[in-house]
Scaffold this active site. Sequence first.
Site, mmCIF file in Angstrom:
data_model
loop_
_atom_site.group_PDB
_atom_site.id
_atom_site.type_symbol
_atom_site.label_atom_id
_atom_site.label_comp_id
_atom_site.label_asym_id
_atom_site.label_seq_id
_atom_site.Cartn_x
_atom_site.Cartn_y
_atom_site.Cartn_z
ATOM 1 N N GLN A 20 -41.891 -62.347 -44.009
ATOM 2 C CA GLN A 20 -43.155 -62.194 -43.297
ATOM 3 C C GLN A 20 -43.626 -60.750 -43.300
ATOM 4 O O GLN A 20 -42.825 -59.811 -43.234
ATOM 5 C CB GLN A 20 -43.012 -62.702 -41.859
ATOM 6 C CG GLN A 20 -43.695 -64.038 -41.665
ATOM 7 C CD GLN A 20 -43.502 -64.610 -40.288
ATOM 8 O OE1 GLN A 20 -42.434 -65.107 -39.958
ATOM 9 N NE2 GLN A 20 -44.527 -64.549 -39.475
ATOM 10 N N SER A 102 -35.143 -62.306 -44.884
ATOM 11 C CA SER A 102 -35.524 -63.104 -43.715
ATOM 12 C C SER A 102 -36.092 -64.456 -44.160
ATOM 13 O O SER A 102 -35.399 -65.260 -44.770
ATOM 14 C CB SER A 102 -36.515 -62.325 -42.847
ATOM 15 O OG SER A 102 -36.745 -62.976 -41.620
ATOM 16 N N LEU A 103 -37.377 -64.713 -43.915
ATOM 17 C CA LEU A 103 -37.976 -65.980 -44.343
ATOM 18 C C LEU A 103 -37.759 -66.222 -45.833
ATOM 19 O O LEU A 103 -37.612 -67.362 -46.278
ATOM 20 C CB LEU A 103 -39.472 -65.978 -44.035
ATOM 21 C CG LEU A 103 -40.216 -67.171 -44.635
ATOM 22 C CD1 LEU A 103 -39.976 -68.418 -43.819
ATOM 23 C CD2 LEU A 103 -41.687 -66.889 -44.812
ATOM 24 N N ARG A 127 -39.671 -73.934 -38.317
ATOM 25 C CA ARG A 127 -39.134 -72.619 -37.941
ATOM 26 C C ARG A 127 -40.230 -71.768 -37.312
ATOM 27 O O ARG A 127 -40.028 -71.122 -36.277
ATOM 28 C CB ARG A 127 -38.563 -71.928 -39.175
ATOM 29 C CG ARG A 127 -37.891 -70.570 -38.935
ATOM 30 C CD ARG A 127 -37.361 -70.054 -40.270
ATOM 31 N NE ARG A 127 -36.597 -68.820 -40.177
ATOM 32 C CZ ARG A 127 -37.103 -67.604 -40.306
ATOM 33 N NH1 ARG A 127 -38.405 -67.450 -40.511
ATOM 34 N NH2 ARG A 127 -36.326 -66.537 -40.231
ATOM 35 N N HIS A 207 -35.164 -62.081 -35.053
ATOM 36 C CA HIS A 207 -33.795 -61.613 -35.252
ATOM 37 C C HIS A 207 -33.257 -60.899 -34.008
ATOM 38 O O HIS A 207 -32.658 -59.827 -34.091
ATOM 39 C CB HIS A 207 -33.710 -60.711 -36.493
ATOM 40 C CG HIS A 207 -34.204 -61.372 -37.732
ATOM 41 N ND1 HIS A 207 -33.515 -62.411 -38.332
ATOM 42 C CD2 HIS A 207 -35.324 -61.185 -38.472
ATOM 43 C CE1 HIS A 207 -34.194 -62.812 -39.394
ATOM 44 N NE2 HIS A 207 -35.292 -62.098 -39.492
ATOM 45 N N GLN A 256 -29.427 -67.028 -38.536
ATOM 46 C CA GLN A 256 -30.382 -66.043 -39.037
ATOM 47 C C GLN A 256 -31.466 -65.709 -38.009
ATOM 48 O O GLN A 256 -31.960 -64.584 -37.953
ATOM 49 C CB GLN A 256 -31.013 -66.578 -40.324
ATOM 50 C CG GLN A 256 -31.790 -65.543 -41.119
ATOM 51 C CD GLN A 256 -32.988 -66.147 -41.812
ATOM 52 O OE1 GLN A 256 -33.798 -66.836 -41.194
ATOM 53 N NE2 GLN A 256 -33.096 -65.903 -43.099
#
Length: 317
Positions: A20, A102-103, A127, A207, A256
């Site tokens: 993102q 991440s994503l 998510r 996170h 995560q």
Amino acid sequence: MPDLVLVANMTRTAFVFPGQGSQYVGMAQDLAAAYPVAREIFTQADAVLGFPLSTLCFTGPDDALTDTINAQPALLTHSVAALAVLKSLQPSLSPHFCAGHSLGEYSALVAAGAISFADALKLVRERGRVMKLAGEKNPGAMASVLGMDETPLEAVCQEAGAQIANYNNPGNIVISGTNEAIERASVLAKERGARRVIKLAVSIASHSRLMESAAREFATTVERTPIRAPKIPVVSNVTAQPMTELSQIKIELVLQLTSSVQWIKSVELMASQGVTHFTELGPKDVVAGMIRRINKDAHAVSIGDVASAKAFGETAK
């Protein structure tokens, strides 16, 4: 970690994927117009999600595209479309590792054959929903800390009640937590030598512990989703080690949400296994830039639009 044997005189590659922040209005529009395989990916995404994600990506509006519930499937779709174009240009190219920031880890799992594109779309849409809900219940903040080493910043976070969200590259670390914790950590970081602290334009503390409710709810969705062992090792954001088993992936996708993205260690792991060429697939070139700052010897390129795809096609000849 499985035994990984280096092959002499062989270029070792990794496919890497952005997270993102890389989304923008107009993303992949030229790619979809020029390459039928990319256009088909967007058509599939529209059908799976039940709304015109392609229109949102191509024409906005920006505030709707930036909303985490939309940004996540948009980024996944652009990355998978870029992957489809790459495969059409060089069908024999197969990476030794996949990894995503991440994503971007979901795009990596699609590339590695662990999750179908359709199932990954449903996962990231959910998510985004649970993260948005968690952010509304427990508002937070994130900030990028520039020019400060990991150890002193970790001490600052512990003192302020914040967490490290992303170890992006040396001198660029993102912190996450409540608004109060980020304000306190920002002051302490500047007092202790940070060159600059930039508060990010987000209201979700990704996170961090503030995502615990999202992780609990998301675990049910992960458990129901068809997931397979990857055909290509996927380097974990949480452990910075290759994932080769189904059980590792299911644990990873839940952890995560509340854990730090160990991107520096992930790149170092791939480099230690002989990877010299990294191909970022998706919008912008943020991940490629991080990789070059982590490993000065790395060859990192990005494919996300027609110009970069054509440039790659020319070098592949």
